[in-house]
Design an enzyme around this catalytic site. Structure first.
Site, mmCIF file in Angstrom:
data_model
loop_
_atom_site.group_PDB
_atom_site.id
_atom_site.type_symbol
_atom_site.label_atom_id
_atom_site.label_comp_id
_atom_site.label_asym_id
_atom_site.label_seq_id
_atom_site.Cartn_x
_atom_site.Cartn_y
_atom_site.Cartn_z
ATOM 1 N N GLU A 208 0.930 -1.095 -0.053
ATOM 2 C CA GLU A 208 0.047 -0.054 0.140
ATOM 3 C C GLU A 208 0.823 1.187 -0.017
ATOM 4 O OE1 GLU A 208 -1.128 3.058 1.125
ATOM 5 O OE2 GLU A 208 -1.574 2.419 3.038
ATOM 6 N N CYS A 242 -1.986 8.692 3.699
ATOM 7 C CA CYS A 242 -1.839 8.071 2.265
ATOM 8 C C CYS A 242 -3.152 8.399 1.296
ATOM 9 C CB CYS A 242 -1.777 6.522 2.343
ATOM 10 S SG CYS A 242 -2.995 5.637 3.088
#
Length: 481
Positions: A208, A242
């Protein structure tokens, strides 16, 4: 680390398929420990960030961890059940299924920005799938790491769940271990190194990695509502997320009004004098934010600042207009309280802009135009999408969460996450009475010819003479495979 891995492998060998009851017990114990240690975790995060509100840690780190565990508990029985599959017509009467088998020992590398959720989320999925887990915490969140170690030691033996602490050298050694699966959250640059290290042992990875996630404001959107929600996405955790909106795309002519509205809304969310606003993690990250703004000014950008708390490493939200491709804020993932604003004339310009960059981890669309929404879904790629807000798809745990392209690969939420950390074992059960010998040599029987005609139609006849095959000398050496 090698000893921990060996101990977990041995323990897994003794219990290679934990029962549903055992897995649920582990998850319930983890959830109870999170609730008991919640305040300690929030205090630790506040110390690591140099200023992070107790309520924010509870909302964005602790609560999502519990929601994730709840979702796993509610669905685990169904996910563990063997999945029945169809057999080919040729094998009618037999049975086929897929059994989801624990992989073994899962390694998890945790970033500093969500040091609780991004540790406990992958851990919970690994436990649900029946695995053991080793967690490498971030050296930039040492207090939270210590709190997590205490929490997990309260519930698990080290041969089931272990925490590894240390700097970047320790992280490199950790990712080079021969795990059965590795989950990494971090930057694309480091993700490439992690993948190279994992390749040495052919360790499967879930990455990720973030990216430049766009917030697209349609002409059909309510500008004030869109501005408030984008301001929220850029100021929660000081934009160190993120899936935070990295930049905004707004209609030409609306940029200044949009920028002023974002700054006004940000100031309402985190007014001067309050202590809810999170600090940038450390001085080096704060300097990088200032360098990004200096670079934008040097290339002719207009930089606007919100009236927000500014002390220590706390940095108010800045909105940047007149952004050009040469600026660093147009090229780098920002990961902080800076919002570049690009403008567009037609929605085709939006599609072209998004597709010209790397594939983002998230994408946000604000508006009511269904045709635009469908065009965006079909013609662009992103790890996940939230419509008319930001980031909330991540906290809906029945949805997969992961990236695409340079924003990552794989998932660890929902059924997809359970399957990612399991081995899907194909099982074909042949009946005792099934006449499989009908497909054995010698070839050319009536049943074989009938089957070929049924599935291939009229097939070309076999050549009259096969190509000449030279005889193998009796003295030829044995083949070395």
């Amino acid at each position: 680390m090698e000893n921990l891995l060996a101990a977990q492998r041995a323990a897994f060998g003794d219990m290679p398929y934990p029962s549903l009851v055992m897995r649920k017990t582990a998850l319930r114990n983890l959830r109870a420990a999170v609730r008991r240690h919640a305040s300690h975790l929030a205090i630790a995060a506040d110390r690591d960030f140099g200023g992070r509100a107790h309520a924010e840690t509870m909302t964005v780190d602790v609560l999502p961890s519990v929601l994730h565990i709840n979702h796993l508990l509610g669905n685990l029985r169904r996910w563990m059940r063997p999945s029945r599959r169809h057999v080919e017509l040729l094998f009618l009467g037999n049975r086929a299924s897929v059994r989801y088998q624990p992989k073994g020992v899962v390694g998890v590398v945790v970033p500093w920005n969500f040091p609780i959720y991004l540790a406990l989320g992958p851990l919970a999925t690994a436990l649900a799938a029946g695995n053991r887990c080793m967690i490498k915490t971030s050296e930039y969140a040492p207090h939270t790491s210590a709190a997590l170690r205490a929490l997990l030691a309260d519930v698990f033996a080290e041969d089931e769940v272990a925490v590894v602490e240390g700097d970047a050298d320790v992280a490199r050694q950790f990712t080079a271990l021969p795990f059965d699966h590795l989950v990494f959250t971090g930057s694309p640059e480091v993700g490439r190194h992690v993948m190279r290290a994992a390749a040495e042992h052919l360790t499967p990875v879930t990455l990720e990695l973030g990216g430049k996630s766009p917030a697209i404001v349609s002409r059909s959107a309510d500008l004030s509502t869109a501005a408030r929600r984008i301001a929220h996405g850029k100021t929660v955790n000081a934009g160190q997320i993120c899936v935070a909106p990295d930049y905004a795309l707004v209609p030409e002519g609306d940029a200044t009004r949009f920028a002023n509205e974002v700054l006004t809304q940000a100031a309402k969310l985190f007014p001067v004098g309050g202590d809810d606003y999170t600090s940038v993690i450390h001085a080096r990250a704060h300097r990088r934010m200032q360098e990004l703004l200096d670079n934008a000014r040097a290339h002719g950008a207009q930089v606007m600042r919100a009236d927000m708390p500014e002390n220590g490493n706390r940095m108010p939200l800045h909105v940047v207009l007149g952004v050009t491709p040469r600026m660093r804020i147009a090229q780098e993932e920002i990961f902080g309280p800076i919002l570049p604003v690009f403008t567009y004339r037609s929605f085709d310009d939006v599609i072209e802009h998004v597709r010209a960059g790397t594939r983002p981890l998230a994408m946000y669309y604000f508006g009511k135009d269904k045709a635009e929404t469908e065009t965006l879904m079909q013609r662009t790629h992103a790890g996940g999408v939230t419509l008319n807000d930001w980031g909330w798809h991540v906290l809906n745990h029945d949805l997969p969460f992961g990236g695409t392209g340079t924003s990552g690969m794989g998932n660890y939420h929902g059924a997809e996450g359970f399957r990612e950390l399991s081995h899907a074992k194909a099982v074909f059960a042949e009946r005792q009475w099934f006449p499989i010998e009908l497909f054995h040599p010698p070839y050319g029987t009536f049943v074989q010819r009938l089957a070929l005609r049924l599935f291939l139609g009229a097939t070309p006849s076999e050549p009259a003479h096969r190509p000449h095959q030279p005889a193998t000398p009796t003295h030829a050496p044995a083949r070395q495979d």
